[in-house]
Write a protein that holds these residues in place. Sequence first.
Motif, PDB file in Angstrom:
ATOM      1  N   UNK A 115     -41.578 -55.896  31.478  1.00  0.00           N
ATOM      2  CA  UNK A 115     -42.867 -56.406  31.012  1.00  0.00           C
ATOM      3  C   UNK A 115     -43.292 -55.731  29.713  1.00  0.00           C
ATOM      4  N   UNK A 116     -42.659 -54.621  29.382  1.00  0.00           N
ATOM      5  CA  UNK A 116     -42.957 -53.930  28.135  1.00  0.00           C
ATOM      6  C   UNK A 116     -42.016 -54.365  27.003  1.00  0.00           C
ATOM      7  N   UNK A 117     -40.851 -54.832  27.364  1.00  0.00           N
ATOM      8  CA  UNK A 117     -39.887 -55.339  26.366  1.00  0.00           C
ATOM      9  C   UNK A 117     -38.900 -56.233  27.103  1.00  0.00           C
ATOM     10  N   UNK A 118     -38.382 -57.226  26.404  1.00  0.00           N
ATOM     11  CA  UNK A 118     -37.421 -58.121  27.049  1.00  0.00           C
ATOM     12  C   UNK A 118     -36.161 -57.336  27.415  1.00  0.00           C
ATOM     13  N   UNK A 119     -35.414 -57.791  28.437  1.00  0.00           N
ATOM     14  CA  UNK A 119     -34.172 -57.097  28.799  1.00  0.00           C
ATOM     15  C   UNK A 119     -33.219 -56.998  27.604  1.00  0.00           C
ATOM     16  N   UNK A 169     -37.412 -50.203  25.598  1.00  0.00           N
ATOM     17  CA  UNK A 169     -38.825 -50.543  25.403  1.00  0.00           C
ATOM     18  C   UNK A 169     -39.473 -49.584  24.417  1.00  0.00           C
ATOM     19  N   UNK A 170     -39.140 -48.295  24.529  1.00  0.00           N
ATOM     20  CA  UNK A 170     -39.671 -47.328  23.565  1.00  0.00           C
ATOM     21  C   UNK A 170     -39.154 -47.625  22.157  1.00  0.00           C
ATOM     22  N   UNK A 176     -47.072 -44.365  23.053  1.00  0.00           N
ATOM     23  CA  UNK A 176     -47.068 -43.202  23.946  1.00  0.00           C
ATOM     24  C   UNK A 176     -46.604 -43.596  25.343  1.00  0.00           C
ATOM     25  N   UNK A 177     -47.063 -44.762  25.825  1.00  0.00           N
ATOM     26  CA  UNK A 177     -46.703 -45.207  27.170  1.00  0.00           C
ATOM     27  C   UNK A 177     -45.202 -45.448  27.299  1.00  0.00           C
ATOM     28  N   UNK A 178     -44.610 -46.113  26.316  1.00  0.00           N
ATOM     29  CA  UNK A 178     -43.176 -46.375  26.400  1.00  0.00           C
ATOM     30  C   UNK A 178     -42.364 -45.089  26.233  1.00  0.00           C
TER      31      UNK A 178
END
Length: 229
Positions: A115-119, A169-170, A176-178
């Motif tokens: 949900x933070x970045x596509x696979x 995702x980072x 900061x979250x990733x």
Amino acid sequence: MNIETNPAPSRAGIPNRDRSWLIAVATAAVLAIVGATAPLPWLHYLSKPAATLLVLAMVWTMPATSAPGYRRAILAGLALSTLGDVFLMLPGDWFVFGLGSFLCAHLAYLVALTRRARPFAAVWPFLAYSALAGAVLSVLWPHLPGELRGPVVVYVLVLAAMAAQAAAAWWRRRTRATALAALGGLSFVISDATLAIDRFAAPFATASVVVLASYWVAQSLIGLSVRDR
């Protein structure tokens, strides 16, 4: 400004509310490690699941974010991790049940991270963690009982995919979250690789300290990653 969505930060950049939870997690984690190494089984049995449940409580009390599905999946992963904690500390051989619980936990974390970045948002983390997974399996393989080889391979692949997706995702978002989730994924790999090597290949005296400390660092960082603001 609403204090629920913008809690006051501490000097370390961590909201004061989260810092209080982390102190509680660290206290329970230290007691669990002491209980495992002393040994004081009753202290370990009480403190080990308590530490993970405290991370779950921290996430539960966080305000809703712009991606509530991420928070729900992390909560599911923490609940499954607590179940795995219980299985792995029970007398007798509950290793496969613990392995299955943590496998499902990593799948929940993987769902959250997509949900933070596509696979496969970045390829290099998957290549790096694939190489690391291969290296760990090459060490473990001669020592694994035949009936565990399949489950362990599946587990290692899912764990590596979770950590790689966190790093991807980072790499794409650089928040900061990733970053917290990526460090949490790496810490989980360190914890589980140490556990497997100690259990099957080369036992060493301080393994439980390394395994448990890196494990709760991983869970805490992944929990903190729910705050995306």
